[in-house]
Design an enzyme around this catalytic site. Structure first.
Site, PDB file in Angstrom:
ATOM      1  N   GLY A 210       0.836  -1.206   0.000  1.00  0.00           N
ATOM      2  CA  GLY A 210       0.000   0.000   0.000  1.00  0.00           C
ATOM      3  C   GLY A 210       0.861   1.243   0.000  1.00  0.00           C
ATOM      4  N   ASN A 211       0.254   2.376   0.261  1.00  0.00           N
ATOM      5  CA  ASN A 211       1.021   3.620   0.387  1.00  0.00           C
ATOM      6  C   ASN A 211       0.352   4.512   1.435  1.00  0.00           C
ATOM      7  OD1 ASN A 211      -0.936   5.485  -1.017  1.00  0.00           O
ATOM      8  ND2 ASN A 211      -0.543   4.040  -2.686  1.00  0.00           N
ATOM      9  N   PHE A 212       0.982   5.636   1.719  1.00  0.00           N
ATOM     10  CA  PHE A 212       0.531   6.466   2.838  1.00  0.00           C
ATOM     11  C   PHE A 212      -0.584   7.455   2.497  1.00  0.00           C
ATOM     12  CE2 PHE A 212       4.968   5.520   4.234  1.00  0.00           C
ATOM     13  CZ  PHE A 212       4.636   4.793   5.363  1.00  0.00           C
ATOM     14  N   ALA A 278      -3.957   7.608  -5.076  1.00  0.00           N
ATOM     15  CA  ALA A 278      -2.584   7.129  -5.225  1.00  0.00           C
ATOM     16  C   ALA A 278      -2.684   5.634  -5.527  1.00  0.00           C
ATOM     17  CB  ALA A 278      -1.806   7.391  -3.946  1.00  0.00           C
TER      18      ALA A 278
END
Ligand code: C5P
Length: 401
Positions: A210-212, A278
């Site tokens: 995943g990402n932030f 994102a």
């Protein structure tokens, strides 16, 4: 349409005043903040206590009040400037006549004269009073000032007579105002598709890449578009505790593939797509159905690229306005321009992670908006809600003008 709106409700002395308790309930339930001003005689029909309890604000009806033995001046000018719009319900023949003449011999009337916002009035009176040329002249004069009449309904009146003069029912007042606001909203009739948040690409049932991304920027954009009257479909990756305008249709997704499918099904019917999510660029080549066991030795995870939603829409778009976001750590403007071209976007919004005030999860952002002709405008660091307003205003100016 009423969510977040500041509504000043004026109550004049008609029997229908008892219905304003229901009107306040409906307005508050729809997310509006309501304050009440009353004429002195209106207090005989509905109590200030009822209304202050329902609105959570003091109810004002005179120029001064006493607070712990001190006289307090109630500022009708501030109150008038506070309101997004004013609703006078019930609007009696007497108060309407005074408003039409510019009289200000009570607090409600002085407040009316201080208003800069739209004014709605819902007449309530007996049928002959309603039909009288003097009253009709008040209606006409107030409408010539730009005030909006919510017509009285036909039916049984307090006098026992039957005719036109009943105050519109609270539900109908709400519906009238909502319809009026919607028809005047800048994005009325526009459908915005917005993506937000991260995507999670599953490795096995319990692990993911995943990402932030927090989703704050995308949600702020969706809220702003909805406030301006657009129909909004928000396709959201996993996010936490973000508030959303009640009229937004949210489709929750987890993976990039799910986001692609959801966006694909909506895109053809939208006018503007703002791709703020994102989306993960890579996903595991294979996803295990079972939790992968602990390993003692090194282990390699093979990745493959995800489908680029923006690029696919760029190839597919008809006359939609396609807006992308670019988060860069270096050479931002050049990268953003390259992405805009490659993905056939109309606008790209650049945020550079190196900039002060730009961080995952932050409430602020600093953007540069780049157009397909290569021109760009840079904005100062602002709250994401303000950035959203800038982006939507930019789209309105370029796309809807
Ligand atoms: O190439 P990059 O990920 O920097 O591009 C950013 C823009 O492309 C954003 O608008 C993002 O939402 C969109 N994007 C997408 N699908 C992907 C990757 C990025 O829609 N798979």
């Amino acid at each position: 349409m009423l969510s977040g709106k500041k509504i000043l409700l004026g109550i004049s002395a008609g029997i229908a005043a008892y219905k304003t308790a229901s009107l306040v309930r409906l307005l508050v339930k729809s997310g509006a903040e309501v304050r009440v001003v009353m004429t002195p005689d209106a207090k005989s029909f509905v109590t200030p206590l009822t209304l202050s309890t329902l609105t959570n604000h003091p109810v004002l009806s005179s120029f001064t009040d006493t607070d712990e033995d001190h006289a307090v001046w109630n500022n009708h000018v501030t109150l008038g400037l506070w309101a997004d719009f004013f609703v006078l319900a019930p609007a009696t023949a007497n108060t309407l006549a005074k408003m039409a003449q510019g009289a200000s011999d009570n607090f409600l009337l002085a407040t009316y004269l201080s208003l800069k916002c739209p004014v709605y009035f819902a007449p309530a009176m007996d049928l002959d009073m309603h039909a009288h040329p003097a009253t009709q002249a008040s209606f006409a004069r107030l409408q010539s000032y730009g005030n909006i009449m919510i017509p009285a309904e036909h039916g049984e009146l307090a006098s026992g007579l039957v005719g036109q003069g009943r105050m519109a029912e609270p539900e109908n007042i709400m519906a009238f105002i909502e319809h009026d606001l919607r028809s005047k909203a800048p994005l009325n009739g526009q459908h915005y598709l917005i993506t937000a948040g991260p995507t999670f690409e599953l490795i096995d049932p319990v692990r993911y890449i995943g990402n932030f991304s927090s989703g704050k920027m995308g949600y702020a954009l969706a809220n702003r578009a909805a406030e301006l009257g657009a129909k909004v479909t928000l396709v959201s990756g996993p996010t936490k505790d973000l508030s959303l305008h009640p009229e937004i249709l949210k489709i929750d997704v987890i993976t990039g593939t799910e986001m692609f499918d959801a966006v694909s099904s909506v895109f053809d019917s939208c006018h503007v797509a703002v791709l703020c999510a994102a989306v993960a660029d890579f996903k595991p080549k294979e996803q295990s159905d079972q939790k992968i066991k602990n390993k003692t030795e090194d282990w390699t995870l093979s990745l493959k690229p995800t489908r680029d939603i923006a690029q696919t829409l760029g190839e597919r778009k008809a006359d939609q306005c396609l807006v992308g976001f670019a988060l860069e750590t270096q050479d931002g403007l050049a990268q953003a321009k390259m992405k805009l071209k490659k993905k056939n976007l109309d606008i790209i919004v650049l945020n550079s992670l190196g900039d002060k005030g730009v961080a995952f999860g932050a409430d602020t952002n600093k953007i540069t908006i780049v157009e397909s002709n290569g021109t760009h405008s840079t904005y100062p660091v602002k709250l994401k809600t303000e950035v959203a307003a800038d982006v939507i205003d930019f789209i309105i100016q370029k796309h809807h003008a």
